[in-house]
Scaffold this active site. Structure first.
Site, mmCIF file in Angstrom:
data_model
loop_
_atom_site.group_PDB
_atom_site.id
_atom_site.type_symbol
_atom_site.label_atom_id
_atom_site.label_comp_id
_atom_site.label_asym_id
_atom_site.label_seq_id
_atom_site.Cartn_x
_atom_site.Cartn_y
_atom_site.Cartn_z
ATOM 1 N N HIS A 1 7.963 63.039 102.700
ATOM 2 C CA HIS A 1 8.451 64.171 101.914
ATOM 3 C C HIS A 1 7.686 65.439 102.282
ATOM 4 C CE1 HIS A 1 10.424 61.607 98.538
ATOM 5 N NE2 HIS A 1 10.817 61.269 99.749
ATOM 6 N N GLU A 34 6.150 67.590 100.472
ATOM 7 C CA GLU A 34 4.848 67.686 99.810
ATOM 8 C C GLU A 34 3.826 66.782 100.487
ATOM 9 O OE1 GLU A 34 7.973 67.486 96.419
ATOM 10 O OE2 GLU A 34 7.804 66.885 98.512
ATOM 11 N N CYS A 93 9.335 64.472 93.575
ATOM 12 C CA CYS A 93 9.744 63.149 93.100
ATOM 13 C C CYS A 93 8.573 62.450 92.399
ATOM 14 C CB CYS A 93 10.260 62.295 94.257
ATOM 15 S SG CYS A 93 8.963 61.677 95.345
ATOM 16 N N CYS A 102 5.517 61.897 94.679
ATOM 17 C CA CYS A 102 4.759 63.057 95.152
ATOM 18 C C CYS A 102 3.882 63.675 94.071
ATOM 19 C CB CYS A 102 5.702 64.107 95.734
ATOM 20 S SG CYS A 102 6.396 63.615 97.334
#
Length: 162
Positions: A90, A92, A116, A119
């Site tokens: 992801h 992040e 999410c 994260c």
């Protein structure tokens, strides 16, 4: 001589400005379902790192058809469902992998969509003070407010002190 104002109604807020940078990073993402960008500002509001979603360098990504989640329809795998079959890192996570610890501590991460469930704890563990995103979450308010985290709806999606 009149003192000039350093602020203008045409000048974006720090949050809007940084979200614009995250928007510029997002198109480099390697996902058929959603291209996400993230940017880190340190305590002094300096841009120090960015990240986008995608596979590790050199590996085939979602746009090349390598991701099972990316090949599925939204009917088969609804948006927001478990990411167990996603091969991407992801935005992040990509940012966290490449950022310096001293820049993360007390910094703010700006993301083009809500982080999410996997994260958020990683951002908190890395020492990030605040996360700002543009899209609405649809999350349960109780989930967001546990452990002292606060969600502040600001018309851009949300802001969370992690």
């Amino acid at each position: 001589m009149t003192k000039r104002s350093t602020e203008s109604s045409e000048r974006p807020s720090w949050d809007e400005w940084a979200l614009g940078i995250a928007d510029a990073v997002a198109p480099r993402g390697d996902c058929t379902r959603s291209r996400v960008g993230a940017v880190l500002l340190d305590r002094r509001r300096r841009v120090v790192m960015s990240g986008m979603n995608g596979t590790a360098p050199g590996e085939s990504g979602c746009l090349a058809g390598a991701c099972p989640r990316g090949r599925a329809t939204y009917k088969e795998i609804p948006a927001g469902s478990d990411y167990g079959d996603c091969i991407a890192i992801h935005a992040e996570e990509n940012l966290l992998i490449n950022a310096r610890r001293e820049d993360l501590e007390g910094g703010t991460v700006y993301v083009t969509r809500a982080p999410c469930y996997r994260c958020l704890p990683r951002l908190k563990s890395a020492g990030v003070f605040r996360v700002v995103w543009r899209t609405a979450t649809g999350w349960n308010q109780e989930l967001l407010n546990n452990g002292g985290n606060r969600l502040d709806e600001r018309g851009m999606g949300g802001t969370m002190a992690v």
